[in-house]
Design a protein around this motif. Structure first.
Motif, PDB file in Angstrom:
ATOM      1  N   GLU A 267       0.829  -1.209   0.000  1.00  0.00           N
ATOM      2  CA  GLU A 267       0.000   0.000   0.000  1.00  0.00           C
ATOM      3  C   GLU A 267       0.862   1.258   0.000  1.00  0.00           C
ATOM      4  O   GLU A 267       0.603   2.207  -0.753  1.00  0.00           O
ATOM      5  N   THR A 268       1.892   1.257   0.831  1.00  0.00           N
ATOM      6  CA  THR A 268       2.784   2.419   0.911  1.00  0.00           C
ATOM      7  C   THR A 268       3.508   2.629  -0.403  1.00  0.00           C
ATOM      8  O   THR A 268       3.644   3.764  -0.889  1.00  0.00           O
ATOM      9  N   LEU A 269       3.975   1.545  -0.989  1.00  0.00           N
ATOM     10  CA  LEU A 269       4.721   1.641  -2.238  1.00  0.00           C
ATOM     11  C   LEU A 269       3.844   2.204  -3.358  1.00  0.00           C
ATOM     12  O   LEU A 269       4.268   3.090  -4.117  1.00  0.00           O
ATOM     13  N   ARG A 270       2.615   1.723  -3.438  1.00  0.00           N
ATOM     14  CA  ARG A 270       1.715   2.229  -4.489  1.00  0.00           C
ATOM     15  C   ARG A 270       1.422   3.716  -4.281  1.00  0.00           C
ATOM     16  O   ARG A 270       1.421   4.506  -5.233  1.00  0.00           O
ATOM     17  N   ALA A 271       1.174   4.093  -3.022  1.00  0.00           N
ATOM     18  CA  ALA A 271       0.872   5.502  -2.739  1.00  0.00           C
ATOM     19  C   ALA A 271       2.047   6.396  -3.095  1.00  0.00           C
ATOM     20  O   ALA A 271       1.863   7.487  -3.652  1.00  0.00           O
ATOM     21  N   ALA A 272       3.255   5.949  -2.768  1.00  0.00           N
ATOM     22  CA  ALA A 272       4.441   6.750  -3.088  1.00  0.00           C
ATOM     23  C   ALA A 272       4.639   6.837  -4.597  1.00  0.00           C
ATOM     24  O   ALA A 272       4.957   7.908  -5.135  1.00  0.00           O
ATOM     25  N   ALA A 273       4.464   5.725  -5.286  1.00  0.00           N
ATOM     26  CA  ALA A 273       4.685   5.709  -6.738  1.00  0.00           C
ATOM     27  C   ALA A 273       3.680   6.583  -7.476  1.00  0.00           C
ATOM     28  O   ALA A 273       3.978   7.106  -8.559  1.00  0.00           O
ATOM     29  N   GLU A 274       2.496   6.761  -6.913  1.00  0.00           N
ATOM     30  CA  GLU A 274       1.455   7.553  -7.568  1.00  0.00           C
ATOM     31  C   GLU A 274       1.332   8.962  -6.980  1.00  0.00           C
ATOM     32  O   GLU A 274       0.435   9.719  -7.357  1.00  0.00           O
TER      33      GLU A 274
END
Length: 723
Positions: A267-274
């Motif tokens: 979840e954190t990775l997706r939020a950071a990437a977007e």
């Protein structure tokens, strides 16, 4: 959440507001010194700062030691000044002495003086040697408890934000030795994050520093403690803005803490990437390039494809690195080949460098690099030179040698430097032999290690020739590479002659090269040379005098005493408000540096003096590391050439955030007037290097390439080309 008994007690103090009244007030100075005179006295003390061996007793050293004691007494007195600015400056100077015995003196100012400045000074003092009587590490725990007591919110009846930000960063960098100490610090920081979270003003102003402290705690103490799952979850909530719309700085530092602690989840990775925040997307790419990326391979591929097309060059560069590490085996190198056409030169060079190590069986990659590696014109050389080195890594065939020859003969010395690197990879001895006598010392330096490896003792003529030159980096490399060789008169004589020449220049900043030369003289010389080293017993640099004494004693069996004659330091910096530095490059690029005269007055004064005298005109940015720093200001265009006197570090709470300008060093208090600009947030440089300004526009700085030449530095207000 793990908590020792001590942790619970300390967190209770924090939540209850501490007991700031239990500490007696600090004594105020009985005699007032005018602020201007106090500033001069403080800066004089900082310029005179030097660690002197306790055993060294000579008239000149004793006089300096006495002056330092006077400085210490004066700083201690000024730390009790009723003038707030004077007091803060004196406390800052006491911290920069990095002496743990001063911690008790500093602790009293946490409640009666400038709390933030004092907290930073206490943490800086712990850079010094541990006190002999402090074997259980109790001093760290006492300082921690005192910092916890003042790290409360709010700090006064007017509901103003407290000093929790810098207190958090100070607590994070104390030298803990046990897991329970790290746990207590983590509990404090987590409680602080929770405390500010419900108040929009506090959340905006204080959370960035608290999360920065958590990152430092995770990074500095990873060997003795890991972040608790509860802390990790709270940090993830900040990155994804689970509870509130958090400030970009807080989200970035929380993400950095998670990357360090290996706590990034899907979840954190997706939020950071977007995210709309460039630095968060860059950190997402960093995470995707790691072995433990928390997403399945297909999702990782999709995220990286998006990041490779990102609007920010820094994100694309990190995406290239991640693709090279994690995707080429399954998905090939076409994405890297596409990046060779990127409008950003830094991105294209990152792709070129990556292709040197990936898809080595792909003939299309080799063919493309072969085309790109053709000898370049006199100006646009970067793509061709990087392509040549990448091609060398791919075990090139016959086509490589003609390409290499064109680079070896090129008019631009940087092209010949890259040719030396390529020749070293492929073992092209003939090219290295030619470049070993190059007109540019940086080119010569790149040939010495591979020639020693390839030719062994037959490489001696190249080393003897190198020792006749004056470049510090070249001489240092020559001396280092000669370790363990068979002694010959030519080498021993060349080393000694080089040592004499460099010593005659009387530059403090020659320490590294002179120590390297002296070590080889000691190893390869003989007792007949002892007399030549006797003058060094009175050298201007204590480490050099010490090593000379050891060499003479080894040869003669007689104990030697040293009597160092230190070089004079400049007078204290004048009190002035420096206008921004306008740095114009020969390429036409222009950027400004806003100078911080309060946090780093000695550094700013040296920079202004040298720039005004034209010192930097014609010098280059010799080191360009994408997503790290650009560095320049070296007369030799390398790490070892600079101004003659060392600069004293002026460590402050200023962080190494993107765009900040710092002083390059080779250890404590060894700046030589080279400076660097941070291209990203480099938290690991915090409290290690002086920050003396902020540069911009950042898009101009991002476009600076290796070899860009400084045309001039003037001091004026920003005009049309504003930051």
């Amino acid at each position: 959440m793990r908590r020792s008994v001590a942790t619970v007690v300390l967190v209770g103090l924090l939540q209850a507001g501490g007991d700031a009244q239990r500490r007696p007030p600090a004594r105020r100075a009985t005699s007032a010194m005018a602020p201007a005179a106090a500033r001069t006295a403080i800066l004089t003390a900082e310029e005179r700062r030097l660690v002197l061996p306790d055993w060294l007793r000579t008239p000149s050293i004793d006089a300096l030691r006495a002056a330092q004691m006077d400085d210490l007494r004066l700083l201690t007195e000024l730390a009790r000044s009723q003038d707030g600015t004077t007091q803060a400056r004196a406390i800052r100077a006491l911290g920069r002495l990095e002496r743990r015995e001063l911690v008790p003196e500093l602790l009293q100012y946490l409640t009666t003086g400038p709390t933030a400045e004092t907290a930073n000074a206490i943490a800086q003092s712990f850079r010094g040697e541990r006190l002999p009587e402090d074997t259980p590490g109790q001093q760290v725990e006492a300082a921690f408890e005192a910092l916890v007591q003042v790290g409360v919110i709010p700090v006064d009846s007017r509901n103003r934000p407290g000093p929790i930000g810098i207190v958090a960063r100070s607590i994070a960098r104390l030298p803990y030795e046990r897991a329970e100490q790290v746990d207590a610090a983590e509990a404090f920081l987590l409680t602080a994050m929770r405390s500010v979270d419900s108040d929009p003003q506090l959340r905006s102003s204080l959370l960035p520093d608290i999360t920065r402290g958590m990152e430092a705690l995770a990074r500095l103490h990873s060997r003795i403690g890991t972040l608790d799952p509860e802390t990790v979850d709270w940090l993830r909530g900040i990155v994804v803005s689970r509870r509130h719309d958090y400030a970009a700085a807080a989200r970035v530092h929380a993400m950095m803490a998670l990357v360090t602690a290996r706590g990034v989840d899907a979840e954190t990775l997706r939020a950071a990437a977007e995210s709309k925040v460039d630095e968060l997307r860059r950190l997402a790419a960093v995470s995707l390039g790691g072995a433990g990326a928390p997403v399945v391979a297909t999702e990782r591929t999709g995220l990286l494809i998006a990041l490779l097309a990102d609007r920010a060059p820094g994100v694309r560069i990190e995406g290239i690195k991640a693709w090279a590490r994690r995707e080429t085996t399954e998905n090939g190198c076409q994405r890297l080949l596409d990046a060779l056409k990127d409008p950003s030169l830094s991105v294209a060079l990152a792709a070129t460098d990556a292709l040197g190590d990936q898809c080595k069986e792909d003939i299309n990659v080799t063919d493309r690099l072969t085309v790109d590696a053709r000898p370049p014109g006199p100006n646009e050389w970067h793509r061709a030179s990087h392509a040549l080195v990448a091609l060398a890594k791919r075990a090139p065939g016959r086509a490589f040698v003609p390409l290499l020859t064109g680079h070896v003969q090129h008019v631009t010395w940087q092209v010949r430097l890259y040719a030396a690197r390529a020749a070293a990879i492929t073992g092209e001895t003939s090219a290295l032999e030619r470049l070993a006598f190059d007109a540019a010392d940086n080119v010569r330096e790149a040939t010495l290690a591979p020639l020693r490896r390839l030719k062994g003792e037959e490489a001696e003529p190249y080393f003897v020739a190198a020792l006749t030159r004056n470049d510090y980096q070249l001489l240092r490399t020559a001396a280092s590479e000669l370790k363990g060789v068979r002694p010959t008169p030519q080498l021993a004589g060349g080393l000694l002659d080089a040592l004499r020449r460099v010593t005659a220049e009387r530059k403090e900043t020659s320490r590294d090269v002179r120590l390297a030369l002296l070590e080889r003289v000691q190893e390869l010389g003989d007792p007949q040379q002892a007399g030549a080293l006797v003058p060094l017993l009175r050298d201007f640099d204590i480490p050099v005098a010490q090593l000379a004494a050891a060499a003479i004693q080894q040869w003669t069996g007689k104990t030697q005493e040293i009597d160092p004659q230190l070089l004079p330091r400049p007078p204290a910096a004048p009190d002035f408000a420096a206008e921004p530095a306008r740095i114009e490059l020969k390429s036409g690029k222009v950027f400004y540096v806003r100078l911080n005269t309060e946090a780093a007055p000695l550094t700013v004064a040296r920079f202004v003096r040298l720039a005004t005298a034209g010192y930097y005109n014609g010098l280059t940015f010799h080191r360009v590391v994408p997503n790290f720093v650009i560095q320049g200001g070296s007369p030799g265009a390398n790490e070892y050439a600079g101004d003659s006197l060392y600069m004293h570090d002026e460590i402050s709470p200023a962080g190494h955030e993107r765009g900040t300008v710092g002083v390059s060093t080779r250890g404590r208090d060894t700046g030589d007037a080279q400076f660097f600009v941070n291209l990203v947030d480099n938290a690991r440089l915090d409290f290690e290097y002086t920050v003396f300004g902020t540069a911009g526009p950042l898009n101009v700085i991002d476009d600076i390439v290796e070899g860009d030449v400084i045309a001039s530095i003037t001091f004026e207000e920003e005009k049309d080309d504003k930051m």
